[in-house]
Scaffold this active site. Structure first.
Site, PDB file in Angstrom:
ATOM      1  N   ASP A  67     -26.214 -27.855 -57.404  1.00 32.12           N
ATOM      2  CA  ASP A  67     -26.033 -27.679 -58.623  1.00 32.12           C
ATOM      3  C   ASP A  67     -26.079 -28.487 -59.901  1.00 32.12           C
ATOM      4  O   ASP A  67     -25.706 -27.709 -61.111  1.00 32.12           O
ATOM      5  CB  ASP A  67     -24.776 -26.450 -58.883  1.00 32.12           C
ATOM      6  CG  ASP A  67     -25.141 -25.001 -58.231  1.00 32.12           C
ATOM      7  OD1 ASP A  67     -25.892 -24.310 -57.599  1.00 32.12           O
ATOM      8  OD2 ASP A  67     -23.731 -24.497 -58.384  1.00 32.12           O
ATOM      9  N   ASP A 126     -17.596 -31.124 -48.241  1.00 28.72           N
ATOM     10  CA  ASP A 126     -17.401 -31.440 -50.267  1.00 28.72           C
ATOM     11  C   ASP A 126     -17.575 -32.669 -49.997  1.00 28.72           C
ATOM     12  O   ASP A 126     -17.501 -33.210 -49.014  1.00 28.72           O
ATOM     13  CB  ASP A 126     -16.196 -31.336 -50.681  1.00 28.72           C
ATOM     14  CG  ASP A 126     -15.798 -29.684 -51.386  1.00 28.72           C
ATOM     15  OD1 ASP A 126     -16.487 -28.671 -50.841  1.00 28.72           O
ATOM     16  OD2 ASP A 126     -14.223 -29.405 -51.374  1.00 28.72           O
ATOM     17  N   ASP A 135     -17.025 -35.978 -50.953  1.00 28.46           N
ATOM     18  CA  ASP A 135     -16.131 -36.814 -50.827  1.00 28.46           C
ATOM     19  C   ASP A 135     -15.216 -36.940 -49.471  1.00 28.46           C
ATOM     20  O   ASP A 135     -14.601 -37.865 -49.225  1.00 28.46           O
ATOM     21  CB  ASP A 135     -14.397 -36.503 -51.627  1.00 28.46           C
ATOM     22  CG  ASP A 135     -13.590 -35.316 -51.559  1.00 28.46           C
ATOM     23  OD1 ASP A 135     -14.441 -34.642 -51.330  1.00 28.46           O
ATOM     24  OD2 ASP A 135     -13.067 -35.487 -51.819  1.00 28.46           O
ATOM     25  N   ASP A 168     -12.401 -20.136 -50.831  1.00 30.78           N
ATOM     26  CA  ASP A 168     -12.064 -19.988 -49.007  1.00 30.78           C
ATOM     27  C   ASP A 168     -11.394 -19.299 -48.369  1.00 30.78           C
ATOM     28  O   ASP A 168     -10.861 -18.978 -47.432  1.00 30.78           O
ATOM     29  CB  ASP A 168     -12.243 -21.979 -48.966  1.00 30.78           C
ATOM     30  CG  ASP A 168     -11.142 -22.409 -49.716  1.00 30.78           C
ATOM     31  OD1 ASP A 168     -10.207 -22.088 -51.239  1.00 30.78           O
ATOM     32  OD2 ASP A 168     -10.725 -23.886 -50.010  1.00 30.78           O
TER      33      ASP A 168
END
Length: 496
Positions: free
Chosen positions: A93, A148, A150, A241
């Site tokens: 995005d 994600d 990281d 989540d």
């Protein structure tokens, strides 16, 4: 009703709620200690048999990840899993130049035979939930692993998690987060401390007794059928989540938590990033309490104990509000105690609630010992860590309480991403990270005022009463002074 009566009632209710939460944590500790660490009799896929190897889609939801994108893709490309049964979706995005650099890296990985797709959207509707939902429409896999930007899963990660889906009732397998920069600063140490408690005591403590747990947004695998059956991803809360996790478990899907599978990740190293992450998590928790409370209470398929733990789980973030109330009212209570002698029996009874702190101290020691080991030296180190953690956690209580109130009151806000740094290679160049929030929130001014307020609380210990002072609350006010001082000063200076 007099003002001091109102203060006493509110103070007492907040202390009682904290004590109830502490008792729930103690119950989770007992569950954790008694939990079976092995699952030798579980039904598992035989990954040596090609016919049993399931098709998996890895989804990587990303947004403007200049500093970690290359590391993420290089790491995921090393995943040890049959290429004919693996698809990777980069759900991008981004609105900056990383769109182009990511596309170039994906093209290089495609040339190696990797099935990897770059999926972009013209708008960020639904934010992360919207990206995951859109990718799901075209996902080839019957299982969806999510990371994600990281996170750095080890190459055998899929082989260690996908096994458990042989049990057709399992909808999610979640793994424990690791921290590649745990010892970078005080800020990263206290974040790691809090997350370790969640990923040991809470996740194991709930999961081992069949209570509801949550998929943690990353480092886990979903059965695609489970996502669809539970109603798919929704972007009406900031913690999509937690939302989908509860909807799935209310439909009787089982969750499997693997404490022994660690997925390394990077913790925020600058306080503005930690603040935005804390705000999103705490507000999202409160939003989900509003959304899920009656669904949990009315569900006929879960036990009363699971309902209690579920509601307390959804109210986790609301504990910050109770802590803030107790903290702010503790100074008026100090003066009330020394002005109204007939209330002494009440204060003797209320002193019992120091047990809440003792319970947290014991619970977190078990977690700390599992990571660092026992012994006098580690125990002394733990005492210092516990003091620092609780002080700074209380220093975040105003910021997090505002998030909680917004969540409970239904105030909507945008999904604010947490800036990533790739701190291991960039070292102190996080200061040049273009995603760091430059402006200082007005909340910081109030945190500075609270630092001064609790400084006054420490001074009050010397001047109240006729017996040379009252120092019962002095350690509490010292921790609050240091905690709010840390958050205030670090937020103004934007240092780690």
């Amino acid at each position: 009703m007099t003002s001091h009566t109102i203060i006493i009632i509110i103070y007492t209710m907040a202390l009682l709620l904290i004590f109830l939460y502490a008792l729930a944590q103690l119950n989770l500790l007992f569950n954790y200690i008694s939990a079976q660490k092995k699952c030798d009799d579980c039904s598992k896929f035989d990954l040596t048999n090609p016919d049993e190897i399931p098709y998996v889609t890895i989804q990587l939801p990303v947004y403007n990840e200049m500093y970690v994108m290359e590391r993420l893709l290089d790491n995921i490309a090393k995943m040890d899993y049959p290429k004919n049964k693996l698809e990777i979706q980069v759900l991008d995005d981004s609105t900056d130049e990383t769109i182009n650099t990511t596309r170039q890296q994906i093209d290089k990985l495609k040339a190696t035979g990797l099935d990897i797709r770059h999926i972009t959207r013209t708008d960020r509707s639904g934010f992360k939930a919207g990206a995951l939902k859109e990718g799901l429409v075209v996902a080839k896999g019957e299982f969806i692993a999510i990371f994600d930007s990281d996170f750095l899963p080890k190459k055998d990660w899929l082989k260690r998690t996908i096994l458990y889906f042989k049990d057709e009732n399992i909808g999610v397998v979640q793994t424990r987060w690791g921290h590649i920069n745990r010892n970078y600063s005080i800020l990263t140490k206290i974040q790691a401390f809090a997350l370790d408690a969640h990923f040991t005591l809470e996740q194991v403590g709930r999961n081992s007794k069949g209570h509801f747990i949550n998929f943690n947004g990353t480092a886990g695998v979903w059965r695609k059928e489970c996502i669809i059956d539970a109603g798919n991803w929704e972007g009406d809360t900031l913690t999509e989540d937690l939302d989908l996790s509860y909807r799935a478990q209310l439909k009787n899907w089982k969750f499997k938590y693997l404490e022994d599978v660690e997925t390394p990740a990077e913790l925020p190293v600058v306080i503005s990033a930690a603040r935005s992450q804390q705000f999103r998590w705490n507000k999202g928790g409160a939003e989900n309490f509003r959304k899920m409370m009656w669904k949990v209470l009315k569900n006929q398929n879960i036990s009363a104990k699971t309902k209690v733990h579920g509601l307390l789980h959804l109210l986790n973030s609301t504990m910050f509000l109770n802590i803030l109330i107790v903290a702010v009212l503790s100074i008026p209570m100090l003066y009330i105690k020394n002005e109204y002698a007939h209330l002494k029996p009440y204060f003797y009874v209320m002193s019992f609630f120091v047990m809440s702190t003792v319970i947290f101290f014991v619970c977190y020691w078990i977690m700390y010992k599992n990571i660092y080991g026992g012994g006098i030296k580690n125990f002394i180190g733990y005492i210092g860590m516990f003091f620092v953690f609780f002080s700074i956690a209380m220093g975040f209580s105003l910021h997090n309480s505002i998030a909680v109130l917004e969540g409970h009151l239904g105030k909507k806000s945008e999904f604010v991403r947490t800036p990533k740094f790739n701190i291991n290679t960039l070292k102190d160049s996080w200061k040049n990270n273009k995603y760091i929030k430059k402006t200082v929130s007005v909340h910081v001014i109030f945190e500075g005022l609270l630092m001064a307020y609790f400084g006054f609380g420490m001074y009050s210990a010397f001047v109240v009463g006729d017996q040379g002072g009252d120092f019962g609350l002095f350690p509490f006010h010292l921790m609050l002074f240091l905690g709010f001082g840390y958050v205030f000063i670090k937020s103004l200076t934007s240092k780690v």
